[in-house]
Design a protein around this motif. Structure first.
Motif, PDB file in Angstrom:
ATOM      1  N   ALA A 336      -6.585  -5.251  -8.233  1.00  0.00           N
ATOM      2  CA  ALA A 336      -5.716  -6.379  -8.130  1.00  0.00           C
ATOM      3  C   ALA A 336      -4.365  -6.086  -7.163  1.00  0.00           C
ATOM      4  N   ALA A 337      -4.391  -4.870  -6.821  1.00  0.00           N
ATOM      5  CA  ALA A 337      -3.051  -4.392  -5.725  1.00  0.00           C
ATOM      6  C   ALA A 337      -3.092  -5.066  -4.368  1.00  0.00           C
ATOM      7  N   ARG A 338      -4.348  -5.358  -3.601  1.00  0.00           N
ATOM      8  CA  ARG A 338      -4.551  -5.850  -2.350  1.00  0.00           C
ATOM      9  C   ARG A 338      -3.773  -4.913  -1.431  1.00  0.00           C
ATOM     10  N   THR A 339      -4.005  -3.768  -1.813  1.00  0.00           N
ATOM     11  CA  THR A 339      -3.446  -2.772  -0.557  1.00  0.00           C
ATOM     12  C   THR A 339      -3.680  -2.948   0.626  1.00  0.00           C
ATOM     13  N   MET A 340      -5.143  -3.695   0.901  1.00  0.00           N
ATOM     14  CA  MET A 340      -5.622  -3.524   2.465  1.00  0.00           C
ATOM     15  C   MET A 340      -4.925  -4.552   3.070  1.00  0.00           C
ATOM     16  N   TRP A 341      -4.368  -5.541   2.344  1.00  0.00           N
ATOM     17  CA  TRP A 341      -3.790  -6.938   2.943  1.00  0.00           C
ATOM     18  C   TRP A 341      -2.197  -6.353   3.202  1.00  0.00           C
ATOM     19  N   ILE A 342      -1.479  -5.395   2.374  1.00  0.00           N
ATOM     20  CA  ILE A 342      -0.219  -5.079   2.560  1.00  0.00           C
ATOM     21  C   ILE A 342       0.101  -4.356   3.694  1.00  0.00           C
ATOM     22  N   ILE A 343      -0.763  -3.488   4.226  1.00  0.00           N
ATOM     23  CA  ILE A 343      -0.507  -2.497   5.172  1.00  0.00           C
ATOM     24  C   ILE A 343      -0.654  -3.491   6.633  1.00  0.00           C
ATOM     25  N   PRO A 344       0.047  -3.082   7.597  1.00  0.00           N
ATOM     26  CA  PRO A 344      -0.084  -3.897   8.938  1.00  0.00           C
ATOM     27  C   PRO A 344      -1.464  -3.841   9.467  1.00  0.00           C
ATOM     28  N   HIS A 345      -1.999  -5.162   9.894  1.00  0.00           N
ATOM     29  CA  HIS A 345      -3.538  -5.002  10.226  1.00  0.00           C
ATOM     30  C   HIS A 345      -4.005  -6.289  11.175  1.00  0.00           C
TER      31      HIS A 345
END
Length: 413
Positions: A336-345
């Protein structure tokens, strides 16, 4: 949910969840780009157009599925794109509820599987898991394929045409074919060949309707992985995506191929081991699904909707075990955390992550590898439950203990 008024509460919760999705769309319009590709495929199939020559949407997305899928998408052309998008949202909501029902049965929660308040409330919450939410965002078919495979493999061994639906799923999207290998290595040869039969039937139907497109796909397009999208973007939660970003190389070659082959062998070995030593077809299916997601060249984050049966399988075994509840909470948070979208990419930043950013960029493959390792450790000794005694996916009460660790851009469909 079991108390009086539980059904009303569950319905309100589901309506609030869908309303939240609608409000989000008003603030930040959701692209639902994949359903536009499906509709274009159906249009090409219905008029005999060039199935693999077009691109649609502002991202220039091409068709990537076999011709059989395009034939199934013909009914999508009967509606306008706007109407189709609304219909797909409600169809996916219904499929999510069905997946929860099937997952509860697979986990041995048969009472919960038939309890409307539980199903509706869980659907309302599961919608916000990142893989499920992304399926809604793009208008994807992942929930339908997962339901098809889970329903098929949940049937008793020896059931008529068991494996055929899984073969049909493989004819739509190739990765479910690995479940035929799982059936083969666990000694269910008839079901494994039935999977092959379903797959060949789908390919034959695609060839009869679209012969030229079939020849083009099976001799050329299916090998063009670059056609699907960039493997190094954070959207790709496969082993190749992880390795590519860690090595900072857009084309890892053998540096990915060798680990992928080893992971495929290890994953199928793990699935076979948990089935034969513990008699747990449910965990065998989960291990096979995780293996497929790991070794596929591209596994977009929305492909990981197998997190729904995984979380329910874990939830079924939390009674009187606080640490298992913590484990369930941690795995739920990871999905649920969506960490891949939080970091700059943005741009090519995906190829330049620092070492400490890598776990945030690849939470799902890391969880998948942890699952396989945990199941191997858990099955070091057989439980004494013969696999042959298992007809359906077994109830949790038949298990001895839980595994000691939890499992867990430019893109085309």
């Amino acid at each position: 949910m079991a108390r009086p008024g539980g059904l009303a509460i569950a319905v309100v919760l589901l309506m609030a969840s869908l309303a939240g999705l609608w409000l989000l769309y008003q603030v930040l319009p959701l692209p639902m780009s994949d359903i536009a590709v499906y509709r274009a495929e159906g249009q090409a199939a219905s008029v005999g157009g060039d199935l693999y020559g077009f691109t649609v949407t502002k991202w220039a997305l091409p068709a990537t599925y076999p011709p059989f899928a395009a034939v199934l998408f013909i009914p999508t052309t009967w509606l306008s794109l706007g109407t189709l998008q609304v219909v797909v949202v409600f169809v996916n909501a219904a499929l999510l509820a069905l997946l929860i029902h099937l997952s509860c049965k697979a986990a041995g929660l048969r009472k919960a599987a038939c309890t409307a308040p539980v199903i509706l409330a869980t659907t309302a919450l599961a919608l916000w898991l990142e893989p499920v939410f992304q399926t809604f965002v793009f208008g994807q078919v992942n929930l339908a394929l997962t339901c098809l495979v889970l329903w098929d493999l949940s049937r008793p061994d020896g059931a008529r045409f068991k494996g055929f639906a899984t073969g049909i799923a493989a004819g739509i999207k190739l990765t479910p074919a690995i479940f035929g290998v799982y059936l083969l290595v666990t000694g269910r040869v008839k079901a494994a060949f039935t999977v092959l039969g379903g797959f060949l039937a789908s390919a034959l139907l695609g060839w009869l309707v679209l012969p030229a497109a079939s020849i083009e796909y099976w001799t050329q397009r299916m090998f063009e992985t670059g056609r699907v999208g960039k493997v190094w973007i954070v959207d790709n939660q496969s082993l190749q995506g992880l390795i590519t970003r860690v090595l900072h190389q857009p084309e890892p070659g053998l540096l990915w191929a060798v680990p992928a082959l080893l992971t495929a062998a290890a994953g199928l070995y793990t699935a076979r081991r948990v089935y034969l030593r513990r008699g747990l077809d449910s965990w065998g299916v989960l291990c096979t699904a995780i293996t497929a997601l790991l070794v596929s060249p591209i596994s977009w984050s929305h492909h990981w909707v197998w997190c729904v049966p995984l979380l329910i399988a874990l939830a079924a075994r939390t009674r009187r075990s606080p640490w298992r509840r913590v484990l369930l909470a941690a795995v739920t948070l990871a999905f649920a955390a969506r960490t891949m979208w939080i970091i700059p990419h943005t741009g090519d930043l995906d190829l330049h992550f620092a070492w400490w950013q890598q776990p945030f960029a690849a939470p799902y493959p890391l969880l998948g590898l942890a699952l396989l390792a945990a199941v191997v450790r858990w099955t070091r000794k057989p439980s004494g439950t013969p696999a042959a005694a298992v007809g359906r996916l077994p109830a949790p009460r038949a298990e001895q203990q839980l595994p000691s660790a939890a499992p867990s851009g430019a893109r085309a469909v």
